[in-house]
Design a protein around this motif. Structure first.
Motif, PDB file in Angstrom:
ATOM      1  N   ALA A  69       0.835  -1.211   0.000  1.00 61.03           N
ATOM      2  CA  ALA A  69       0.000   0.000   0.000  1.00 61.03           C
ATOM      3  C   ALA A  69       0.866   1.257   0.000  1.00 61.03           C
ATOM      4  O   ALA A  69       0.559   2.237  -0.700  1.00 61.03           O
ATOM      5  CB  ALA A  69      -0.934  -0.003   1.210  1.00 61.03           C
ATOM      6  N   ALA A  70       1.951   1.230   0.744  1.00 64.10           N
ATOM      7  CA  ALA A  70       2.851   2.389   0.781  1.00 64.10           C
ATOM      8  C   ALA A  70       3.454   2.632  -0.598  1.00 64.10           C
ATOM      9  O   ALA A  70       3.560   3.777  -1.060  1.00 64.10           O
ATOM     10  CB  ALA A  70       3.951   2.179   1.824  1.00 64.10           C
ATOM     11  N   TYR A  71       3.842   1.557  -1.282  1.00 69.68           N
ATOM     12  CA  TYR A  71       4.440   1.725  -2.599  1.00 69.68           C
ATOM     13  C   TYR A  71       3.406   2.139  -3.646  1.00 69.68           C
ATOM     14  O   TYR A  71       3.697   2.948  -4.517  1.00 69.68           O
ATOM     15  CB  TYR A  71       5.183   0.460  -3.033  1.00 69.68           C
ATOM     16  CG  TYR A  71       5.955   0.692  -4.310  1.00 69.68           C
ATOM     17  CD1 TYR A  71       6.876   1.732  -4.398  1.00 69.68           C
ATOM     18  CD2 TYR A  71       5.747  -0.088  -5.431  1.00 69.68           C
ATOM     19  CE1 TYR A  71       7.575   1.969  -5.568  1.00 69.68           C
ATOM     20  CE2 TYR A  71       6.445   0.132  -6.606  1.00 69.68           C
ATOM     21  CZ  TYR A  71       7.354   1.175  -6.671  1.00 69.68           C
ATOM     22  OH  TYR A  71       8.045   1.425  -7.823  1.00 69.68           O
ATOM     23  N   VAL A  72       2.196   1.613  -3.549  1.00 71.37           N
ATOM     24  CA  VAL A  72       1.129   2.024  -4.470  1.00 71.37           C
ATOM     25  C   VAL A  72       0.881   3.523  -4.326  1.00 71.37           C
ATOM     26  O   VAL A  72       0.705   4.237  -5.325  1.00 71.37           O
ATOM     27  CB  VAL A  72      -0.159   1.205  -4.222  1.00 71.37           C
ATOM     28  CG1 VAL A  72      -1.364   1.835  -4.905  1.00 71.37           C
ATOM     29  CG2 VAL A  72       0.035  -0.231  -4.694  1.00 71.37           C
ATOM     30  N   ALA A  73       0.866   4.022  -3.101  1.00 70.38           N
ATOM     31  CA  ALA A  73       0.667   5.457  -2.872  1.00 70.38           C
ATOM     32  C   ALA A  73       1.785   6.272  -3.519  1.00 70.38           C
ATOM     33  O   ALA A  73       1.541   7.328  -4.111  1.00 70.38           O
ATOM     34  CB  ALA A  73       0.581   5.753  -1.373  1.00 70.38           C
ATOM     35  N   ILE A  74       2.997   5.772  -3.444  1.00 70.86           N
ATOM     36  CA  ILE A  74       4.134   6.471  -4.066  1.00 70.86           C
ATOM     37  C   ILE A  74       4.023   6.422  -5.584  1.00 70.86           C
ATOM     38  O   ILE A  74       4.242   7.431  -6.257  1.00 70.86           O
ATOM     39  CB  ILE A  74       5.469   5.868  -3.578  1.00 70.86           C
ATOM     40  CG1 ILE A  74       5.701   6.272  -2.126  1.00 70.86           C
ATOM     41  CG2 ILE A  74       6.631   6.301  -4.469  1.00 70.86           C
ATOM     42  CD1 ILE A  74       6.836   5.548  -1.449  1.00 70.86           C
ATOM     43  N   ARG A  75       3.674   5.278  -6.120  1.00 68.89           N
ATOM     44  CA  ARG A  75       3.526   5.159  -7.575  1.00 68.89           C
ATOM     45  C   ARG A  75       2.419   6.078  -8.086  1.00 68.89           C
ATOM     46  O   ARG A  75       2.525   6.642  -9.161  1.00 68.89           O
ATOM     47  CB  ARG A  75       3.197   3.711  -7.985  1.00 68.89           C
ATOM     48  CG  ARG A  75       4.277   2.696  -7.763  1.00 68.89           C
ATOM     49  CD  ARG A  75       5.418   2.707  -8.753  1.00 68.89           C
ATOM     50  NE  ARG A  75       5.039   2.686 -10.133  1.00 68.89           N
ATOM     51  CZ  ARG A  75       5.222   1.695 -10.979  1.00 68.89           C
ATOM     52  NH1 ARG A  75       5.768   0.585 -10.558  1.00 68.89           N
ATOM     53  NH2 ARG A  75       4.882   1.808 -12.226  1.00 68.89           N
ATOM     54  N   ALA A  90       7.538   0.441   6.802  1.00 69.02           N
ATOM     55  CA  ALA A  90       6.987  -0.870   6.441  1.00 69.02           C
ATOM     56  C   ALA A  90       8.120  -1.848   6.102  1.00 69.02           C
ATOM     57  O   ALA A  90       8.119  -2.992   6.579  1.00 69.02           O
ATOM     58  CB  ALA A  90       6.021  -0.722   5.260  1.00 69.02           C
ATOM     59  N   ALA A  91       9.087  -1.410   5.320  1.00 71.33           N
ATOM     60  CA  ALA A  91      10.229  -2.271   4.975  1.00 71.33           C
ATOM     61  C   ALA A  91      11.059  -2.583   6.222  1.00 71.33           C
ATOM     62  O   ALA A  91      11.512  -3.719   6.416  1.00 71.33           O
ATOM     63  CB  ALA A  91      11.096  -1.604   3.906  1.00 71.33           C
ATOM     64  N   HIS A  92      11.247  -1.601   7.065  1.00 62.79           N
ATOM     65  CA  HIS A  92      12.040  -1.778   8.282  1.00 62.79           C
ATOM     66  C   HIS A  92      11.362  -2.768   9.232  1.00 62.79           C
ATOM     67  O   HIS A  92      12.027  -3.609   9.854  1.00 62.79           O
ATOM     68  CB  HIS A  92      12.250  -0.427   8.968  1.00 62.79           C
ATOM     69  CG  HIS A  92      13.290  -0.449  10.019  1.00 62.79           C
ATOM     70  ND1 HIS A  92      13.006  -0.741  11.337  1.00 62.79           N
ATOM     71  CD2 HIS A  92      14.624  -0.235   9.965  1.00 62.79           C
ATOM     72  CE1 HIS A  92      14.108  -0.694  12.043  1.00 62.79           C
ATOM     73  NE2 HIS A  92      15.115  -0.391  11.236  1.00 62.79           N
ATOM     74  N   ASP A  93      10.042  -2.686   9.356  1.00 59.82           N
ATOM     75  CA  ASP A  93       9.320  -3.633  10.211  1.00 59.82           C
ATOM     76  C   ASP A  93       9.443  -5.049   9.664  1.00 59.82           C
ATOM     77  O   ASP A  93       9.615  -6.006  10.433  1.00 59.82           O
ATOM     78  CB  ASP A  93       7.850  -3.233  10.340  1.00 59.82           C
ATOM     79  CG  ASP A  93       7.667  -1.982  11.205  1.00 59.82           C
ATOM     80  OD1 ASP A  93       8.645  -1.553  11.864  1.00 59.82           O
ATOM     81  OD2 ASP A  93       6.546  -1.443  11.218  1.00 59.82           O
ATOM     82  N   ILE A  94       9.365  -5.199   8.352  1.00 58.24           N
ATOM     83  CA  ILE A  94       9.542  -6.524   7.757  1.00 58.24           C
ATOM     84  C   ILE A  94      10.962  -7.015   8.014  1.00 58.24           C
ATOM     85  O   ILE A  94      11.172  -8.176   8.363  1.00 58.24           O
ATOM     86  CB  ILE A  94       9.211  -6.503   6.247  1.00 58.24           C
ATOM     87  CG1 ILE A  94       7.706  -6.309   6.062  1.00 58.24           C
ATOM     88  CG2 ILE A  94       9.695  -7.784   5.564  1.00 58.24           C
ATOM     89  CD1 ILE A  94       7.278  -6.056   4.629  1.00 58.24           C
TER      90      ILE A  94
END
Length: 192
Positions: A69-75, A90-94
């Motif tokens: 979702a974060a990347y879709v918002a950026i795109r 989000a990436a850091h939590d993963i």
């Protein structure tokens, strides 16, 4: 708790120094238990983790949905500080949770993505494919993790994405030598 008196303190004198030992105040609060009543906190923790193991997949699904979702918002709307920060978090939590949840290769890919977000001088100039490949790799690793042959493929995918990301970052930061040492440092994520 009673205060120690001067007579409770033990002084051992040597030719060149003295060792002053005071009584351990915790001894009075310790409770002795029989061997049959011994608690095994590690065993209890392992049992608790085993009980939660079924939920790990759901938790990881939540994390990868957040990343997507974060990347879709950026795109859709481009980079802003908030969108960049959400993608990074989000990436850091993963990166932090993946090994615990049974997806160590996803941790390596997420770490690589964090490095790109953190060290790219201008995120707008990072090839969109670099982000897309990282996110798709995390999705694939999580969705295909149950297959035995996918584990080695996941580890190789993680290594290759890290190499591509490092090459990009080294080139993008060639005029910023203060960043190169950090960029070229080895991974801290568990090996997949």
């Amino acid at each position: 708790m009673a205060k120690n008196s001067a007579r409770d303190i033990e002084i051992t004198a040597f030719a060149t120094h003295q060792i002053i030992t005071q009584p351990n105040p915790l001894r009075s609060v310790l409770r002795r238990v029989e061997d049959k009543d011994m608690d095994d906190p590690i065993g209890r923790a392992e049992q608790a983790l085993a009980g939660l193991a079924g939920e790990f997949k759901d938790w990881m699904a939540t994390e990868i949905n957040r990343l997507s979702a974060a990347y879709v918002a950026i795109r859709h709307d481009g980079f802003s500080k908030d969108r960049r920060d959400e993608l990074f978090r989000a990436a850091h939590d993963i990166k932090g949770d993946a090994a615990t949840f049974g997806y160590p290769a996803a941790a390596g890919v997420a770490e690589s993505l964090c490095r790109v977000i953190e060290h790219a001088p201008d995120l707008e100039k990072v090839p969109a494919e670099l982000f897309t490949h990282h996110i798709n790799a995390i999705l694939a690793i999580v969705h295909e993790n149950t297959k035995l042959d996918s584990i080695s493929v996941s580890a190789e995918l993680s290594r290759r994405l890290r190499k591509v990301a490092d090459d990009y970052l080294a080139d993008a930061n060639r005029d910023r030598p203060e960043h190169l040492e950090v960029i070229l440092a080895p991974s801290i994520a568990p090996a997949g």
